[in-house]
Design an enzyme around this catalytic site. Structure first.
Site, PDB file in Angstrom:
ATOM      1  N   CYS A  64       0.816  -1.225   0.000  1.00 57.50           N
ATOM      2  CA  CYS A  64       0.000   0.000   0.000  1.00 57.50           C
ATOM      3  C   CYS A  64       0.844   1.267   0.000  1.00 57.50           C
ATOM      4  CB  CYS A  64      -0.987  -0.010   1.163  1.00 57.50           C
ATOM      5  SG  CYS A  64      -0.227   0.070   2.809  1.00 57.50           S
ATOM      6  N   HIS A  83      -2.513   0.932   6.803  1.00 57.41           N
ATOM      7  CA  HIS A  83      -2.879   0.886   5.387  1.00 57.41           C
ATOM      8  C   HIS A  83      -3.142   2.306   4.911  1.00 57.41           C
ATOM      9  CE1 HIS A  83      -4.076  -1.188   1.734  1.00 57.41           C
ATOM     10  NE2 HIS A  83      -5.088  -0.338   1.625  1.00 57.41           N
ATOM     11  N   HIS A 119      -5.923   1.885  -4.071  1.00 63.49           N
ATOM     12  CA  HIS A 119      -4.887   1.384  -3.173  1.00 63.49           C
ATOM     13  C   HIS A 119      -4.409   0.023  -3.655  1.00 63.49           C
ATOM     14  CE1 HIS A 119      -7.844  -1.254  -0.773  1.00 63.49           C
ATOM     15  NE2 HIS A 119      -8.539  -0.699  -1.741  1.00 63.49           N
TER      16      HIS A 119
END
Length: 176
Positions: free
Chosen positions: A54, A105, A117
């Site tokens: 990510c 994240h 993402h």
């Protein structure tokens, strides 16, 4: 035959992802960078088109936009200005707590309640922030960074408007 079916399936997924990417202004620098990355696989510690995690994904995108980010979602969370969820703009970083302890994240808001993402098992995809099963429950916040490439594009006046304004009757009277 199996390869053909898998290829068609992937093309279909990419087409769906690309359509949602248009939530960000078409032909914006952000859309230009991100649109080429849909379907890139997830790779732990990945930072290239061969695979992203990510924060490697967000770092890659922002690097292409002229901004250097650390390769860690918690470190990225320390940057920028906090943004309320209702005030999100394309290019804002959105952060999540997926490990139950801390920021773990990050993605990039692209508009219409959607962020892009690199997700474990799926790679680079679009997801709704309002996803009731996973992401909405883990949302922590968002940050806005100073990205000159995005600001310059947003502030560039349209030539059509300038011409139209100059030709309005009240502006013609001022010239005389």
């Amino acid at each position: 035959m199996r390869k053909l079916l898998v290829s068609l399936f992937i093309v279909g997924l990419l087409a769906m992802g690309t359509g949602a990417a248009q939530a960000a202004e078409a032909n914006s620098p952000l859309t230009d960078v991100v649109s080429d990355l849909y379907g890139v696989p997830y790779k732990s510690s990945g930072t290239t088109k061969k695979g992203f995690d990510c924060s490697g994904f967000t770092r890659y995108v922002f690097d292409a936009l002229g901004v250097d980010l650390p390769h860690n979602s918690a470190a990225q969370y320390k940057l920028g200005t906090p943004v309320d969820k209702g005030e999100l703009q394309p290019g804002d970083l959105v952060f999540f707590q997926t490990n139950g302890r801390s920021i773990s994240h990050v993605g990039i808001y692209i508009g219409n309640g959607t962020f892009v993402h690199s997700e474990t098992g799926r790679g680079v995809v679009n997801t709704k922030l309002s996803d009731p099963y996973y992401w909405s429950k883990r949302y922590v916040g968002a940050k806005r960074l100073n990205v000159p490439a995005l600001v310059a594009k947003a502030e560039t006046p349209k030539k059509e408007n300038a011409v139209q304004a100059a030709s309005l009757p009240e502006n013609q009277a001022k010239k005389q």
